[in-house]
Design an enzyme around this catalytic site. Sequence first.
Site, mmCIF file in Angstrom:
data_model
loop_
_atom_site.group_PDB
_atom_site.id
_atom_site.type_symbol
_atom_site.label_atom_id
_atom_site.label_comp_id
_atom_site.label_asym_id
_atom_site.label_seq_id
_atom_site.Cartn_x
_atom_site.Cartn_y
_atom_site.Cartn_z
ATOM 1 N N CYS A 92 -4.361 -0.139 0.903
ATOM 2 C CA CYS A 92 -5.787 -0.332 0.626
ATOM 3 C C CYS A 92 -5.883 -1.033 -0.730
ATOM 4 C CB CYS A 92 -6.509 1.015 0.600
ATOM 5 S SG CYS A 92 -8.271 0.823 0.305
ATOM 6 N N CYS A 242 -12.556 -6.443 0.174
ATOM 7 C CA CYS A 242 -11.446 -5.848 0.933
ATOM 8 C C CYS A 242 -10.109 -6.494 0.541
ATOM 9 C CB CYS A 242 -11.665 -5.953 2.440
ATOM 10 S SG CYS A 242 -10.490 -4.957 3.385
#
Length: 317
Positions: A92, A242
Amino acid sequence: MTAYPACIRVVDSHTEGEPTRVVVEGWPEPAGATMAERREDLRQRFDHLRSAVVCEPRGHDALVGALLTTPVHSGSAAGVIFFNNVGCLGMCGHGLIGVVRTLEHLGRLEPGAVAIDTPVGTVSAELDADGTVTVRNVAARCHARGVPVDVPGVGTVTGDVAYGGNWFFISEMEGLPLDLANQFELTRVTRAILAALRAQGITGEAGAEIDHVELSGPPTRADADSRNFVLCPGGAWDRSPCGTGTSARMAALHAAGQLPAGRRWRQESITGSVFTGWLEDAGDDLVPHIQGHAWITGEAVLRFDPADPFRSGFTAG
Ligand code: PYC
């Protein structure tokens, strides 16, 4: 097993708008010699804690959790397992930037380089004195280009399947601007794409599940190259550009001959925040770098009253 610790201490931050909750105390260390084994142990034995920590009523669907562990490789400062409202993630990008700033906040890290083990490989990061964090991600790759998906209620959508630490289907959607005002329609359409990918058996390498959908469009900022909307596995959308999605997009652009290694790529999110990325040509590997900022937003001690009917959390998903 649904044993609860007396409490769990967390530090909250956001990275370019997307929240991260780092668990710093109270969660028993998952077992395993590798981070992938530890993630599996977390899934088997601590799924109720995952849900209790990030889901409502203590969290919300857009929140990403990060469990700190001891490292599995010498030279790494820590291990981390990322999780969300429905399960665990591979890597992530925004979360890693949040972890680095959290470790600094806790006095466990000073500006400089740090390596952190994740279930999909060791990543490194550079923390600058001004708080800028640059992540050197796991290798990215474009698996397939121009893949058509028949999406009920939407039509045929064509996109690329690429990996940037998680698996992405990356497409463009003409006639649906990537504006915050369109968040519900964007969520509806990308959820339909995700469901169609699953129904039609379209996967990443070796049957890997594609669990993120990324729509790309023109930027609204003069200093950005592109804007995106990224649907996460649990149905929430990423408030940041992201990190793994930007990595996957850069790999897809590289495969299309549109982004040579080294060239800066400024990825804007639907909230207007930006990551700066670039690809490093590392021999057989294409290694994405992602640069952004995170800010500490709070510290909390979470409690799990046995009488609380929502002790394990819930998601509207
Ligand atoms: O920044 O890589 C990322 C990410 C994945 C899911 C939410 N954010």
